[in-house]
Design a protein around this motif. Sequence first.
Motif, PDB file in Angstrom:
ATOM      1  N   ALA A  20      40.035  58.633  26.317  1.00 47.36           N
ATOM      2  CA  ALA A  20      39.831  59.730  25.365  1.00 47.36           C
ATOM      3  C   ALA A  20      38.352  60.037  25.166  1.00 47.36           C
ATOM      4  N   GLU A  21      37.521  59.004  25.134  1.00 42.94           N
ATOM      5  CA  GLU A  21      36.095  59.209  24.876  1.00 42.94           C
ATOM      6  C   GLU A  21      35.353  59.730  26.104  1.00 42.94           C
ATOM      7  N   ARG A  22      35.735  59.256  27.287  1.00 39.49           N
ATOM      8  CA  ARG A  22      34.996  59.607  28.486  1.00 39.49           C
ATOM      9  C   ARG A  22      35.662  60.692  29.318  1.00 39.49           C
ATOM     10  N   GLY A  23      36.953  60.922  29.090  1.00 36.91           N
ATOM     11  CA  GLY A  23      37.657  61.928  29.866  1.00 36.91           C
ATOM     12  C   GLY A  23      37.787  61.572  31.333  1.00 36.91           C
ATOM     13  N   GLN A  24      37.825  60.292  31.635  1.00 36.82           N
ATOM     14  CA  GLN A  24      37.906  59.811  33.021  1.00 36.82           C
ATOM     15  C   GLN A  24      39.055  58.823  33.154  1.00 36.82           C
ATOM     16  N   PRO A  25      39.547  58.615  34.380  1.00 36.78           N
ATOM     17  CA  PRO A  25      40.758  57.810  34.565  1.00 36.78           C
ATOM     18  C   PRO A  25      40.514  56.309  34.521  1.00 36.78           C
ATOM     19  N   VAL A  26      41.615  55.572  34.438  1.00 38.06           N
ATOM     20  CA  VAL A  26      41.633  54.119  34.550  1.00 38.06           C
ATOM     21  C   VAL A  26      42.150  53.767  35.937  1.00 38.06           C
ATOM     22  N   ALA A  27      41.435  52.897  36.648  1.00 36.89           N
ATOM     23  CA  ALA A  27      41.856  52.455  37.978  1.00 36.89           C
ATOM     24  C   ALA A  27      42.653  51.165  37.851  1.00 36.89           C
ATOM     25  N   LEU A  28      43.883  51.179  38.344  1.00 36.01           N
ATOM     26  CA  LEU A  28      44.734  49.995  38.389  1.00 36.01           C
ATOM     27  C   LEU A  28      44.747  49.493  39.826  1.00 36.01           C
ATOM     28  N   ILE A  29      44.167  48.316  40.056  1.00 32.56           N
ATOM     29  CA  ILE A  29      44.030  47.772  41.409  1.00 32.56           C
ATOM     30  C   ILE A  29      45.093  46.710  41.646  1.00 32.56           C
ATOM     31  N   GLY A  30      46.074  47.008  42.491  1.00 31.64           N
ATOM     32  CA  GLY A  30      47.092  46.038  42.879  1.00 31.64           C
ATOM     33  C   GLY A  30      47.991  45.546  41.771  1.00 31.64           C
ATOM     34  N   PRO A  31      48.501  46.420  40.879  1.00 31.03           N
ATOM     35  CA  PRO A  31      49.426  45.931  39.845  1.00 31.03           C
ATOM     36  C   PRO A  31      50.700  45.392  40.477  1.00 31.03           C
ATOM     37  N   PRO A  32      51.358  44.423  39.847  1.00 24.29           N
ATOM     38  CA  PRO A  32      52.544  43.805  40.446  1.00 24.29           C
ATOM     39  C   PRO A  32      53.729  44.745  40.554  1.00 24.29           C
ATOM     40  N   HIS A  33      53.747  45.827  39.748  1.00 25.07           N
ATOM     41  CA  HIS A  33      54.824  46.799  39.799  1.00 25.07           C
ATOM     42  C   HIS A  33      54.242  48.197  39.648  1.00 25.07           C
TER      43      HIS A  33
ATOM     44  N   VAL B 154      38.405  49.630  34.791  1.00 23.29           N
ATOM     45  CA  VAL B 154      39.063  49.052  35.960  1.00 23.29           C
ATOM     46  C   VAL B 154      39.902  47.863  35.502  1.00 23.29           C
ATOM     47  N   LEU B 155      41.166  47.848  35.901  1.00 21.89           N
ATOM     48  CA  LEU B 155      42.080  46.738  35.632  1.00 21.89           C
ATOM     49  C   LEU B 155      42.616  46.273  36.971  1.00 21.89           C
ATOM     50  N   ALA B 156      42.256  45.044  37.364  1.00 25.30           N
ATOM     51  CA  ALA B 156      42.580  44.553  38.707  1.00 25.30           C
ATOM     52  C   ALA B 156      43.346  43.245  38.636  1.00 25.30           C
ATOM     53  N   TRP B 157      44.343  43.104  39.522  1.00 20.44           N
ATOM     54  CA  TRP B 157      45.096  41.858  39.673  1.00 20.44           C
ATOM     55  C   TRP B 157      44.562  41.157  40.923  1.00 20.44           C
ATOM     56  N   LEU B 158      43.853  40.045  40.714  1.00 27.38           N
ATOM     57  CA  LEU B 158      43.185  39.349  41.822  1.00 27.38           C
ATOM     58  C   LEU B 158      43.531  37.862  41.775  1.00 27.38           C
ATOM     59  N   PRO B 159      44.767  37.507  42.095  1.00 25.30           N
ATOM     60  CA  PRO B 159      45.181  36.099  41.967  1.00 25.30           C
ATOM     61  C   PRO B 159      44.469  35.157  42.921  1.00 25.30           C
ATOM     62  N   GLN B 160      43.965  35.674  44.056  1.00 22.64           N
ATOM     63  CA  GLN B 160      43.364  34.803  45.066  1.00 22.64           C
ATOM     64  C   GLN B 160      41.840  34.914  45.123  1.00 22.64           C
ATOM     65  N   ALA B 161      41.228  35.577  44.169  1.00 17.95           N
ATOM     66  CA  ALA B 161      39.781  35.776  44.210  1.00 17.95           C
ATOM     67  C   ALA B 161      39.048  34.448  44.068  1.00 17.95           C
ATOM     68  N   ARG B 162      37.968  34.302  44.846  1.00 17.00           N
ATOM     69  CA  ARG B 162      37.140  33.110  44.786  1.00 17.00           C
ATOM     70  C   ARG B 162      35.929  33.347  43.890  1.00 17.00           C
ATOM     71  N   LEU B 163      35.228  32.263  43.573  1.00 20.24           N
ATOM     72  CA  LEU B 163      34.121  32.336  42.623  1.00 20.24           C
ATOM     73  C   LEU B 163      33.052  33.322  43.080  1.00 20.24           C
ATOM     74  N   GLY B 164      32.669  33.277  44.345  1.00 23.80           N
ATOM     75  CA  GLY B 164      31.646  34.186  44.848  1.00 23.80           C
ATOM     76  C   GLY B 164      32.081  35.640  44.769  1.00 23.80           C
ATOM     77  N   GLU B 165      33.355  35.900  45.014  1.00 30.92           N
ATOM     78  CA  GLU B 165      33.859  37.274  44.943  1.00 30.92           C
ATOM     79  C   GLU B 165      33.875  37.781  43.501  1.00 30.92           C
ATOM     80  N   LEU B 166      34.225  36.897  42.572  1.00 31.32           N
ATOM     81  CA  LEU B 166      34.203  37.288  41.168  1.00 31.32           C
ATOM     82  C   LEU B 166      32.775  37.569  40.700  1.00 31.32           C
TER      83      LEU B 166
END
Length: 268
Positions: A77-90, A134-146
């Motif tokens: 609402a404040e920015r008028g821009q979308p939310v990115a959902l990265i790899g949601p389970p459904h 950005v809302l991302a599901w990253l179950p296998q992410a490693r420390l360096g990637e995070l």
Amino acid sequence: MRSSTVLVDLSDAPEGVWRGDELGEAGAATCPSGHPGLDAELPGGGWPLGAMTELLQPDAEAPLWPVLLPSLARAVAERGQPVALIGPPHEPFGPALAAGGLPLEALLWVRADAAPARLWACEQALRCAEVAAVLAWLPQARLGELRRLQLAAARHGALLFVCRPDAVAPSASPARLRLRLQPRPDGQLDVHLLKRRGPPLAHPLPMPGRGTRLGGLLDATRPGRPVAPASTRTLPMGEGGATVVRLDLRRALRQDPAHALARASVAA
């Protein structure tokens, strides 16, 4: 050599010196969570902007949207821009999200199964000035990637949430905030603050596990009610098969709406 202990009295410390027994980052940029009890325990009074917030769940099906939906709706609402959902389970369930204030046209669903594709898509979304969060599901992410994602969020002041399994709780994380969302048998949620700049929280915060508009939505989806047609438009994104799915109209409700509303990608 004999060691000695030096005690330092910080009672007269100048302004700007953070003490470990108090919440830090009072002047940091934040976005209110929409939950007053939670905001009171978060440094700066909300989710941090330009930093990663890590959400740990016992499984990908556990409730999530009741905690995040108010802040995501506010950011859109404040920015008028979308939310990115990265790899949601459904597949995101549009009517329930819209009932919580997050319009369907404000969602960018990035469908990617491979871990490298999800990470790449997450970095690109963080670098995009046209994305509110950005809302991302990253179950296998490693420390360096995070760490890379944390740096990308810091450069662009982005609102970033990363969902990971509860089993990684003992491991290190670069996230500024780290929460565990634990469902209770009564349908509520216990929110544990595992990491914040401040004193540890002795007890979890109770929060609703379902949105207040769930009952009305279920009534609206009873058999015999008309349902809006649905259509999608897919846009290839590259890098390992990531695809952006733009939801143009409300998705037709499934035969079992109660089950659909219980899914992790639903604002139940």
